[in-house]
Design a protein around this motif. Sequence first.
Motif, PDB file in Angstrom:
ATOM      1  N   ARG A  35      28.303  19.553  20.154  1.00 38.04           N
ATOM      2  CA  ARG A  35      27.622  18.553  19.323  1.00 38.04           C
ATOM      3  C   ARG A  35      28.585  17.841  18.386  1.00 38.04           C
ATOM      4  O   ARG A  35      28.446  16.641  18.130  1.00 38.04           O
ATOM      5  N   LEU A  36      29.569  18.560  17.888  1.00 37.79           N
ATOM      6  CA  LEU A  36      30.463  17.989  16.882  1.00 37.79           C
ATOM      7  C   LEU A  36      31.725  17.380  17.467  1.00 37.79           C
ATOM      8  O   LEU A  36      32.274  16.423  16.898  1.00 37.79           O
ATOM      9  N   ARG A  37      32.187  17.928  18.574  1.00 43.11           N
ATOM     10  CA  ARG A  37      33.466  17.467  19.142  1.00 43.11           C
ATOM     11  C   ARG A  37      33.367  17.103  20.626  1.00 43.11           C
ATOM     12  O   ARG A  37      34.386  16.845  21.256  1.00 43.11           O
ATOM     13  N   GLY A  38      32.162  17.066  21.165  1.00 43.99           N
ATOM     14  CA  GLY A  38      31.990  16.738  22.576  1.00 43.99           C
ATOM     15  C   GLY A  38      32.212  15.263  22.854  1.00 43.99           C
ATOM     16  O   GLY A  38      32.451  14.451  21.947  1.00 43.99           O
ATOM     17  N   ASP A  39      32.094  14.905  24.115  1.00 41.47           N
ATOM     18  CA  ASP A  39      32.349  13.522  24.533  1.00 41.47           C
ATOM     19  C   ASP A  39      31.381  12.530  23.879  1.00 41.47           C
ATOM     20  O   ASP A  39      31.736  11.371  23.649  1.00 41.47           O
TER      21      ASP A  39
END
Length: 300
Positions: A35-39
């Motif tokens: 959620r924070l660092r995904g695509d």
Amino acid sequence: MNDLPNPDVSGALPADAIVRALAGAVGSVEAAIVRLRGDDAEPDTVEKILAAAGAPDLGDVVAHHNTLTRAVAIADHRGILPEQEWTPIAELGPLLAVVVERLRAYAFELLIQAEPEITVSTHVALLLAMADEGRVGETLQLLVLVEDAATMWQRLRIERARIAEPDELSEVLSASRTLLVEHFEQDGELLRRGRRALARLAEGTPLEVVKRLSSPRTMRTLARLRQDLEDFCSACRADAAGWLVDEDPEIADALDSIDSPLKSVSGVLGRSLAKVSEARHRGGESDDEAGAEDSVPEQD
């Protein structure tokens, strides 16, 4: 290591029991990282949330989490944390503690706006704003990630105190118990408050429910918010910890129906019919009791 998801942390526990409880506090951070660092995540999501919460900048929170994960693996494997592994992370714990406190306070601040005194339409508007502008889902996920980092740091601090600073072990264990108490009590209340706020969508007549859930954007946003709460529940091992044991069953029913207005309407109708049936049943019992009293023969 995860056999104490909900320990009695109020009393004096052995160090090993506290370490196990810390290890079991957060079950998974995978959803949080996606959620924070995904695509699909905005590159500055974490920074915006920390700024909104008034929390200090953590830098790369995922990198910190990875570093702590590696240090815990080394300590578990060797039975000791080498000095060169401890030194780079020694000052990280107090910073993580402050960030957890600010993130939790910010999440409460967002949810406290959705009080039962306001109308349901205003309530829905607030939920949409919390999800989109307030980033409540991302905030919960960041809280999970930072809390997991904080519990790992505390585990390492215990191991450090055992070997290098035995005089400080008691104080370190006390800090760990406080961390666990706050996690189980405050995060539990945060989850319950969020679920109550979202479940309020199912209040009202079937027509009112259909009207408020007729917008595709509204449905997408609220379904996403529901998933955020489910992810938070899962990550924090809420079921094992018993956070929802005393929750009103109607809340779970309402949340299950959010993904479809038809299900929501069915839920409203079902609850209405149940109340009518219960009222009739009570009325029938009263009539039967009255009839029984009338049939008792008078005594001379």
